[in-house]
Motif scaffolding. Structure first.
Motif, mmCIF file in Angstrom:
data_model
loop_
_atom_site.group_PDB
_atom_site.id
_atom_site.type_symbol
_atom_site.label_atom_id
_atom_site.label_comp_id
_atom_site.label_asym_id
_atom_site.label_seq_id
_atom_site.Cartn_x
_atom_site.Cartn_y
_atom_site.Cartn_z
ATOM 1 N N GLU A 1 9.906 -4.957 0.570
ATOM 2 C CA GLU A 1 9.780 -3.873 0.248
ATOM 3 C C GLU A 1 8.524 -3.764 -0.231
ATOM 4 O O GLU A 1 7.759 -2.317 -0.267
ATOM 5 N N ARG A 2 8.867 -4.567 -1.777
ATOM 6 C CA ARG A 2 7.164 -4.494 -1.901
ATOM 7 C C ARG A 2 5.908 -4.504 -1.532
ATOM 8 O O ARG A 2 5.142 -3.901 -1.492
ATOM 9 N N ALA A 3 6.175 -5.540 -0.413
ATOM 10 C CA ALA A 3 4.888 -5.889 0.385
ATOM 11 C C ALA A 3 4.740 -5.024 1.468
ATOM 12 O O ALA A 3 2.986 -4.098 0.958
ATOM 13 N N GLU A 4 5.641 -4.392 1.752
ATOM 14 C CA GLU A 4 5.291 -2.912 2.685
ATOM 15 C C GLU A 4 4.662 -1.872 1.459
ATOM 16 O O GLU A 4 3.999 -0.992 2.341
ATOM 17 N N ARG A 5 5.450 -1.376 0.233
ATOM 18 C CA ARG A 5 4.542 -0.310 -0.226
ATOM 19 C C ARG A 5 3.156 -0.545 -1.140
ATOM 20 O O ARG A 5 2.410 -0.099 -0.299
ATOM 21 N N SER A 6 3.136 -2.493 -0.970
ATOM 22 C CA SER A 6 1.460 -2.334 -1.275
ATOM 23 C C SER A 6 0.887 -2.376 -0.203
ATOM 24 O O SER A 6 -0.573 -1.414 -0.118
ATOM 25 N N VAL A 7 1.210 -2.622 0.759
ATOM 26 C CA VAL A 7 0.279 -2.257 2.200
ATOM 27 C C VAL A 7 0.301 -1.063 2.655
ATOM 28 O O VAL A 7 -1.270 -0.487 2.764
#
Length: 146
Positions: A20-26
């Motif tokens: 989830e954090r990776a998707e928000r960062s992307v």
């Protein structure tokens, strides 16, 4: 699955990676991955500005500027407030400027690495060029001695 651990990264406490954090960062990186939006964010990290002034800064129509700002707002990078008929935008916090400066540093480091690699290749080519006449002279001496 959410990670709950933390580690220290460049002096800041950062939560461990999770999807989830990776998707928000992307999503944040995609929002910044446009020259006009990058310039808007740079300006907004220094001052609160109305849409009309931002449009002037990026030399675009107000409608196009508003679309860029909507993407930045959706990514959580800018916030707005209304004052009469005018809408003012600003960066959501100092972390926005840090993100922009990090991109500059990463670019500078990549350029420096590429420059160093190019300089090494040029030096290797020059060294090889210098050695060709020396080898040719050795071959000529060897041939005349036999």
């Amino acid at each position: 699955m959410r990670a709950t651990g933390y580690h220290i990264c460049m002096g800041a406490q950062v939560a461990s990676w999770d999807e989830e954090r990776a998707e928000r960062s992307v999503a944040v990186l995609k929002a910044v991955a446009d020259p006009s939006r990058y310039r808007l964010l740079w300006a907004l990290s220094e001052h609160e500005l109305p849409v009309s002034r931002l449009a002037e800064l990026i030399e675009a129509h107000v409608a196009a500027t508003s679309q860029h700002l909507a993407k930045l707002r959706a990514a959580g990078l800018v916030t707005s407030r209304r004052e009469g008929t005018r809408i003012f935008y600003r960066a959501t916090g100092p972390q926005v400027r840090t993100l922009l400066e990090s991109a500059v540093l990463a670019t500078d480091e990549a350029v420096a690495a590429a420059d160093a690699e190019l300089a090494g290749a040029v030096e290797a080519a020059a060294a090889q060029e210098r050695s060709v006449p020396a080898r040719a002279a050795r071959v000529r001496r060897t041939a005349t001695e036999h």
